[in-house]
Design an enzyme around this catalytic site. Structure first.
Site, PDB file in Angstrom:
ATOM      1  N   LYS A 197       0.852  -1.191   0.000  1.00  0.00           N
ATOM      2  CA  LYS A 197       0.000   0.000   0.000  1.00  0.00           C
ATOM      3  C   LYS A 197       0.878   1.229   0.000  1.00  0.00           C
ATOM      4  O   LYS A 197       2.028   1.179   0.468  1.00  0.00           O
ATOM      5  CB  LYS A 197      -0.885   0.027   1.255  1.00  0.00           C
TER       6      LYS A 197
HETATM    7  N1  GLU Z   1      -7.051  -0.050  -3.239  1.00  0.00           N
HETATM    8  C1  GLU Z   1      -7.824  -1.222  -3.551  1.00  0.00           C
HETATM    9  C2  GLU Z   1      -7.905  -2.152  -2.357  1.00  0.00           C
HETATM   10  O1  GLU Z   1      -7.828  -1.739  -1.223  1.00  0.00           O
HETATM   11  C3  GLU Z   1      -7.371  -1.890  -4.834  1.00  0.00           C
HETATM   12  C4  GLU Z   1      -5.947  -2.318  -4.889  1.00  0.00           C
HETATM   13  C5  GLU Z   1      -5.510  -2.797  -6.265  1.00  0.00           C
HETATM   14  O2  GLU Z   1      -6.317  -2.812  -7.187  1.00  0.00           O
HETATM   15  O3  GLU Z   1      -4.344  -3.144  -6.387  1.00  0.00           O
HETATM   16  O4  GLU Z   1      -8.152  -3.326  -2.487  1.00  0.00           O
END
Ligand code: GLU
Length: 432
Positions: free
Chosen positions: A122
């Protein structure tokens, strides 16, 4: 030399380095699941903290060309065992290392639960994007990308949108990265615009995936969706699309909220009219065909399906006893505290936990990455069919485990994910 090996005091990490309420929640959820599944202690301690953490500060020039703000950004990779790491980038004024680390850990369990070949990551920048102009966000995004460029890559770590970022931000990251290597690298990010190699169906995938699960959950507990009501907290990408797909299933949407507050109409809200209104006015404030209601009252409305699709820490021990829903479908990451979870379980509320509930986004991100790396383009129908299969498969695995081992759905989902990661770690063994 003594033959008895004294273990280090566990853990060696100073928890204050990552400390935040959200990281504590992620760790506690993990430790609880680890205890139940009797996870090997060595692996447990290894998974309790992220594998790689990058914290950067960099200058952001404001549009007046006089002020330069120093802003803070992060990229955290939790597990690198099973392939590249994957996870969104969040722009929000409350972002900190603990929050980003918690979100990275949840991405690991989410990807493993969905059987995607990724570990969790993240990123985040601590700014309020609503206070910045488009050009300021563009400059900030390009500079942040440069600051983390050594850590990301199409075979290393693939960012995507999260709270406060969108397809345009992904396009700027893709452009910045591509400028550095000298050719276009669409597969460096997912959730980008379709003309740049984005996937059809990615934008609405999280909301769509959540509703696929709600259909399964309703069937499981014997609810007929056409007679159901729903309340959605948050009208961003996840909430607004979940509302739309719920309406398509014949569910009556009676309450919805965004940062400007909540609105309520027991007769039902017209989802298309809400979308048009927000597109025109920027928020739900002043929407004419409903009464206004506070965000906290909204969560306690009597309804069949409650969808928290905003920020973390919304369902707590304070309001959990008063929720009046039958299904809690988590679109947000970390909306429910540990104490609230226990209360929901006692009260027999069926929970679609975040690592399952919002996994439609990363699942279509995986499809996007596969299309980019293989130069495929799949139709929307192919995407949605595949998404449906992956979501229903993960739902069934989770439900089966929860029934077999008498666990709540969150613990079952976490154990499904953790078990896969632990087995990958054991198979790879230790280097050196
Ligand atoms: N931010 C989204 C999540 O929390 C998507 C992450 C992604 O598509 O890599 O799952």
């Amino acid at each position: 030399m003594s033959s008895i090996i004294e273990p280090f005091d566990q853990p060696l990490a100073s928890t204050t380095e990552w400390d935040s309420p959200m990281f504590r929640l992620a760790q506690q959820q993990f430790l609880q699941a680890a205890e139940i599944m009797q996870l090997d202690e060595n692996i447990r301690d290894r998974l309790l903290f992220p594998q790689r953490t990058l914290m950067v500060s960099f200058p952001c020039r404001r549009d007046d060309y006089r002020n330069v703000e120093t802003v803070f950004g992060y990229r955290v990779q939790h597990v690198l065992t099973m392939g590249p790491t994957k996870g969104g980038i969040r722009y929000h004024q409350d972002v900190n290392l603990g929050e980003v680390s918690a979100l990275a850990m949840w991405m690991t369990w989410k990807c493993a639960l969905m059987h995607l070949p990724f570990g969790g990551a993240k990123g985040g920048v601590r700014i309020d994007p609503t206070k910045l102009s488009r050009t300021e966000i563009q400059r900030l995004t390009r500079r942040y990308t440069m600051e983390i460029i050594s850590m990301i890559g199409p075979d290393k770590d693939i960012p995507a949108p999260d709270l406060g970022t969108n397809a345009q931000v992904m396009a700027w990251i893709m452009d910045t990265y591509s400028q550095q290597v000298g050719y276009s690298v669409p597969e460096i990010v997912t959730g980008k615009p379709v003309v740049l190699g984005g996937s059809l169906g990615r934008t609405e995938a999280t909301g769509r995936g959540l509703v696929y699960l709600i259909v399964e959950a309703a069937q499981h507990i014997g609810l007929r969706l056409k007679q159901c009501t729903a309340v959605v907290q948050g009208f961003g990408n996840v909430g607004s699309n979940a509302a739309r797909f719920l309406a398509e299933q014949g569910v009556r949407l009676i309450g919805v909220s965004d940062v400007s507050g909540g609105i309520y109409n027991p007769e039902g809200l017209d989802v298309n009219a809400l979308h048009d209104y927000v597109a025109q006015h920027g928020s739900l404030a002043g929407y004419p065909h409903a009464e206004s209601i506070s965000n906290s009252d909204l969560l306690e409305l009597e309804c069949d399906i409650l969808v928290p699709a905003a920020v973390q820490n919304q369902i707590t021990q304070e309001n959990a006893p008063r929720l009046q829903c039958k299904i809690l479908a988590e679109g947000a990451n970390g909306p429910t505290t540990l104490e609230a979870d226990r209360i929901l379980q006692e009260r027999g509320i069926f929970v679609l936990p975040d690592v399952l509930g919002n996994a439609g986004g990363v699942t279509v991100s995986y499809f996007e990455w596969v299309q980019d790396t293989q130069n495929f383009t799949w139709t929307l129908e192919e995407i949605n069919d595949r998404l449906h299969k992956v979501m229903v498969g993960a739902f069934q695995r989770t439900l089966l485990r929860s029934q077999r081992d008498k666990l709540d759905m969150r613990t079952a989902a976490l154990i499904e994910g953790i078990e896969r990661v632990a087995s990958a770690k054991l198979l790879r063994g230790l280097f050196p």
